[in-house]
Design an enzyme around this catalytic site. Structure first.
Site, PDB file in Angstrom:
ATOM      1  N   SER A 236     -12.820  -5.642   1.605  1.00 52.20           N
ATOM      2  CA  SER A 236     -13.832  -5.084   0.698  1.00 52.20           C
ATOM      3  C   SER A 236     -15.234  -5.559   1.085  1.00 52.20           C
ATOM      4  CB  SER A 236     -13.524  -5.431  -0.759  1.00 52.20           C
ATOM      5  OG  SER A 236     -12.321  -4.842  -1.173  1.00 52.20           O
TER       6      SER A 236
ATOM      7  N   TYR B 177       0.826  -1.203   0.000  1.00 53.47           N
ATOM      8  CA  TYR B 177       0.000   0.000   0.000  1.00 53.47           C
ATOM      9  C   TYR B 177       0.870   1.267   0.000  1.00 53.47           C
ATOM     10  CZ  TYR B 177      -3.484  -3.418   1.586  1.00 53.47           C
ATOM     11  OH  TYR B 177      -4.299  -4.525   1.713  1.00 53.47           O
TER      12      TYR B 177
END
Length: 341
Positions: A208, A57
């Site tokens: 998610s 990330y």
């Protein structure tokens, strides 16, 4: 807010964790340091005790942020990060390219970098972000087991793996958690890996959980910027999204029936699927963070759960969750015909 707790291996954690990716990576441009502080510290104050980041990330930037902002509170939360997928300057031009590398030496070096960026002596849960299919899973997990013995990580996780790969890995060293996309519109874990987790006593961490924003309400897919990973995902193509968006009116009506927002309904559904499931929504907004965490108070009847299961059966959703490259990189089970959709 007092969040209920669940067990992540040896760690008692909040039933809803926080995925930190959005602050640096995946959707829009990175947030400011001040906004990242607001989100992370509010999450901590609201009772979140499980924070999830990764080397990938922002090519390390997210780990640095998490370490800078939450470092002084390290004893108050369980920290997860990931290895095996990172940015590498493969051409020598200073531009980092995402590379999957599960070799033992790479994983151990990456861990040292993560510890430094996070400003900690130990990572509570360290995932193999992707299984490098050029390296036996036993070899990669063996390297992570060495890190456990050295006291640099406390437990091992896997991300986006199949039931078979999980069982092979677990035979080398106990796996604490499997992290895979799971939501009302991504039901793939129900094919096999969720049952395997339960057979082995492995916690399932759902990333998610609001369907990359789909389960929050209508999206303007034309506004996706060049860094938005959804722009490459088949479900968000103009044609497929138009077909999927037809589900939203009925879904919103179910949320109204449940007395909550659509995002809260998505999270509550996961929480009701089992005490061994921990969703980790991500956000750059304090308002959305508080909305997500309030899902822990939403109660769903058996009848309403059955209605949601029937409404979002796998054939109701149009398009694969990843493009061809993404499908090659993961090891998860797929529904018949999904990869070509």
């Amino acid at each position: 807010m007092t969040l209920p707790t669940r067990h992540l291996g040896p760690f008692p954690v909040s039933a809803i964790g926080l995925g930190c990716m959005n602050l640096n990576h995946g959707y829009a441009a990175p947030t400011s340091q001040e906004q990242a502080e607001r989100v992370l510290l509010t999450a901590l104050d609201e009772g979140v005790t499980f924070f999830d980041t990764a080397t990938l990330y922002g090519f390390g930037a997210n780990e640095i942020r998490v370490g800078q902002i939450l470092g002084k509170h390290r004893q108050r939360f369980t920290l997860a990060s990931k290895c095996g997928m990172q940015g590498v300057d493969v051409n020598g031009d200073g531009k980092l390219v995402r590379v999957i590398d599960g070799r033992a030496a790479t994983l151990k070096a990456t861990c040292e970098d993560s510890l430094r960026r996070l400003g900690t002596d130990v990572i509570d849960l360290y995932y193999l972000h992707r299984w490098d299919k050029q390296v036996p899973i036993e070899e990669s997990v063996g390297a992570l087991a060495d890190l456990v013995r050295e006291g640099k990580i406390r437990s091992i996780g896997l991300s986006e793996v199949s039931a078979d790969t999980l069982r092979r890995a677990h035979a080398v060293h106990p796996i604490t958690a499997v992290q895979t996309e799971y939501s009302l519109w991504t039901r793939n874990p129900e094919i096999a890996v969720l049952d395997a987790c339960r057979d082995l006593g492995v916690t399932f961490v759902a990333f998610s959980p609001v369907g990359r924003g789909f389960l929050c309400g209508p999206l303007d897919i034309g506004s996706f910027g060049p860094t938005d990973i959804r722009a490459t995902m088949p479900r968000f193509s103009a044609e497929n999204y138009a077909a999927n968006a037809r589900l939203l009116a009925g879904y919103t009506a179910i949320a109204e029936e449940a007395g909550c927002t659509p995002a809260q309904l998505a999270l509550a559904w996961l929480l009701h699927r089992g005490e061994d499931i921990i969703p980790i929504p991500g956000t750059t907004s304090v308002e959305h963070l508080r909305e997500d965490l309030a899902a822990a108070d939403v109660k769903l009847s058996g009848a309403l759960m059955a209605k949601l299961d029937a409404f979002f059966h796998p054939k109701a959703v149009v398009g694969s969750r990843y493009n061809a490259q993404g499908n090659r990189e993961v090891d998860t089970e797929q529904w018949p015909g999904e990869a070509a959709a």
